[in-house]
Design an enzyme around this catalytic site. Sequence first.
Site, PDB file in Angstrom:
ATOM      1  N   LYS A  98     -13.317  -0.967  15.747  1.00  0.00           N
ATOM      2  CA  LYS A  98     -11.932  -1.470  15.862  1.00  0.00           C
ATOM      3  C   LYS A  98     -11.392  -1.241  17.275  1.00  0.00           C
ATOM      4  O   LYS A  98     -10.672  -2.088  17.814  1.00  0.00           O
ATOM      5  CB  LYS A  98     -11.026  -0.791  14.826  1.00  0.00           C
ATOM      6  CG  LYS A  98     -11.294  -1.307  13.416  1.00  0.00           C
ATOM      7  CD  LYS A  98     -10.553  -0.542  12.337  1.00  0.00           C
ATOM      8  CE  LYS A  98     -11.208  -0.862  10.993  1.00  0.00           C
ATOM      9  NZ  LYS A  98     -10.591  -0.245   9.856  1.00  0.00           N
ATOM     10  N   ASN A 157       0.856  -1.190   0.000  1.00  0.00           N
ATOM     11  CA  ASN A 157       0.000   0.000   0.000  1.00  0.00           C
ATOM     12  C   ASN A 157       0.892   1.241   0.000  1.00  0.00           C
ATOM     13  O   ASN A 157       2.095   1.140   0.223  1.00  0.00           O
ATOM     14  CB  ASN A 157      -0.956  -0.042   1.203  1.00  0.00           C
ATOM     15  CG  ASN A 157      -0.189  -0.088   2.513  1.00  0.00           C
ATOM     16  OD1 ASN A 157       0.445   0.887   2.884  1.00  0.00           O
ATOM     17  ND2 ASN A 157      -0.206  -1.243   3.182  1.00  0.00           N
TER      18      ASN A 157
HETATM   19  N1  CTP Z   1      -3.471  -3.774  12.043  1.00  0.00           N
HETATM   20  C1  CTP Z   1      -2.624  -4.750  12.524  1.00  0.00           C
HETATM   21  N2  CTP Z   1      -2.465  -5.923  11.841  1.00  0.00           N
HETATM   22  C2  CTP Z   1      -3.143  -6.146  10.701  1.00  0.00           C
HETATM   23  C3  CTP Z   1      -4.032  -5.157  10.209  1.00  0.00           C
HETATM   24  C4  CTP Z   1      -4.154  -3.979  10.906  1.00  0.00           C
HETATM   25  O1  CTP Z   1      -2.013  -4.543  13.574  1.00  0.00           O
HETATM   26  N3  CTP Z   1      -2.979  -7.277  10.054  1.00  0.00           N
HETATM   27  C5  CTP Z   1      -3.609  -2.523  12.797  1.00  0.00           C
HETATM   28  C6  CTP Z   1      -3.203  -1.284  12.049  1.00  0.00           C
HETATM   29  O2  CTP Z   1      -1.851  -0.961  12.268  1.00  0.00           O
HETATM   30  C7  CTP Z   1      -4.123  -0.210  12.644  1.00  0.00           C
HETATM   31  C8  CTP Z   1      -5.364  -0.986  13.037  1.00  0.00           C
HETATM   32  O3  CTP Z   1      -4.983  -2.350  13.106  1.00  0.00           O
HETATM   33  O4  CTP Z   1      -3.582   0.347  13.810  1.00  0.00           O
HETATM   34  C9  CTP Z   1      -6.530  -0.829  12.103  1.00  0.00           C
HETATM   35  O5  CTP Z   1      -6.112  -1.218  10.812  1.00  0.00           O
HETATM   36  P1  CTP Z   1      -7.180  -1.329   9.628  1.00  0.00           P
HETATM   37  O6  CTP Z   1      -6.473  -1.803   8.407  1.00  0.00           O
HETATM   38  O7  CTP Z   1      -7.917  -0.037   9.569  1.00  0.00           O
HETATM   39  O8  CTP Z   1      -8.148  -2.388  10.249  1.00  0.00           O
HETATM   40  P2  CTP Z   1      -8.518  -3.837   9.886  1.00  0.00           P
HETATM   41  O9  CTP Z   1      -8.679  -4.583  11.167  1.00  0.00           O
HETATM   42  O10 CTP Z   1      -7.547  -4.429   8.887  1.00  0.00           O
HETATM   43  O11 CTP Z   1      -9.949  -3.683   9.273  1.00  0.00           O
HETATM   44  P3  CTP Z   1     -10.474  -3.369   7.789  1.00  0.00           P
HETATM   45  O12 CTP Z   1      -9.276  -3.459   6.859  1.00  0.00           O
HETATM   46  O13 CTP Z   1     -11.482  -4.422   7.566  1.00  0.00           O
HETATM   47  O14 CTP Z   1     -11.064  -1.994   7.850  1.00  0.00           O
END
Ligand code: CTP
Length: 398
Positions: free
Chosen positions: A341, A213
């Site tokens: 979250k 990303n």
């Molecule tokens: N995060 C993490 N490990 C992952 C994905 C996300 O620790 N595999 C952490 C990110 O660093 C951030 C938080 O979780 O602090 C939210 O990340 P986000 O990508 O917004 O949330 P997701 O749980 O992946 O939800 P979605 O993509 O379905 O919105």
Amino acid sequence: MNEGKRVLIGIGGGIAAYKVCEVVSTLFKAGVEVRVILTSAATEFITPLTLTTLSRHPAYTDEVFWKPIHQRPVHIELGEWAQLLLIAPLTANTLGKLAHGLADNLLTNTVLASRCPILLAPAMNTDMWEAQSVQRNWQQLLQDSRYHNVGLGSGLLACDRVGMGRMAEPGEILAGVTSLLHSGGKRDLLGKEVLISTGGTREYLDPVRFIGNPSTGKMGLALAQAAKYRGAKVTLVHAPATWEVPLGIQTIPVVSAAEMRQAMLSHCSDADLIIMAAAVADVKPADYAQEKLPKRLLPSSLTLEPVPDILVELGKRKQPHQRLIGFAAQTGDIVTPAWEKLKRKQLDAIAANPIDQPGSGFGSDTNQAIFLDAQGRQQQIAPCTKLEMAHCLLDFVI
Ligand code: CTP
């Protein structure tokens, strides 16, 4: 945030003096009122005219030491005027004088006549820096809580030596100035350990292609700089980044989510504050090819596997004294998914930031957000630099 603030810059006699021009110019453009004092040695390297022009105010030298401003001594006027004093480059000579309370020129008199925080950016030849007397003076000076340290770089020096002694780059100095203007020099994270993840992780399909990303890691870098200036011991776990590793911050480079997970889990038990600012790639290719795949062998569709959610694991391991902070980069409604979250990942707070607004999100130097916490508090942060937002987030969670 810095607009209208008053910064006094003392320039010592070293070749790094030329780099201070960029600091003066950037601060002026940001609306900061800048005054400059040059030591007589500094005028051998850079002219008062240059600094007068950049700061839009006459630069002060020892020649004007006894010419009063508003019928008051120059060093008293300047000392009382300054909200922050930056000394860059700090030479061995000025360092020695400050450590012993000596005052034989305009700069050192002004230091004694002021009460504001002082940010030091030393620069000298490696042997001079490592001399016992210089190290003794340096350690002694840092015992005084007024003094803050931007750090010292290593590399090719003007004396053709390679080693410690390079002055911090203007960007690092500016991060220190902004941080101290925000905090007023208070060290509210003194004795605390802060663990931060940042950047976009990569999941490779073969040695050259990956799922990733556009995150550049600037938000986590800003958080690390902000926490450092507030007194914390900072560890920054970062995915591939283009910025220079910050001075005075332990960094752990990683590539994949698995590596980031390993680094975060092995350092989390010592941390008081854990911030996951990283954009973790949520999935990885099920298969990895050891050799680069020729185009004709690239699959027309990929089988993907989920990567572990690091924040969920950190939430499960959280100890009572620890605070766990997440980010939620969203499009559209940013608040509802962030609340979800925060609860699901057992966070103490979360920064929900829009990535579909101009001047915020991936790669930008600025950001905007809504902070939420487990007590139900909500705070809107208007567009600002990522460093300013980092300080606001620390204010919110401390
Ligand atoms: N995060 C993490 N490990 C992952 C994905 C996300 O620790 N595999 C952490 C990110 O660093 C951030 C938080 O979780 O602090 C939210 O990340 P986000 O990508 O917004 O949330 P997701 O749980 O992946 O939800 P979605 O993509 O379905 O919105």
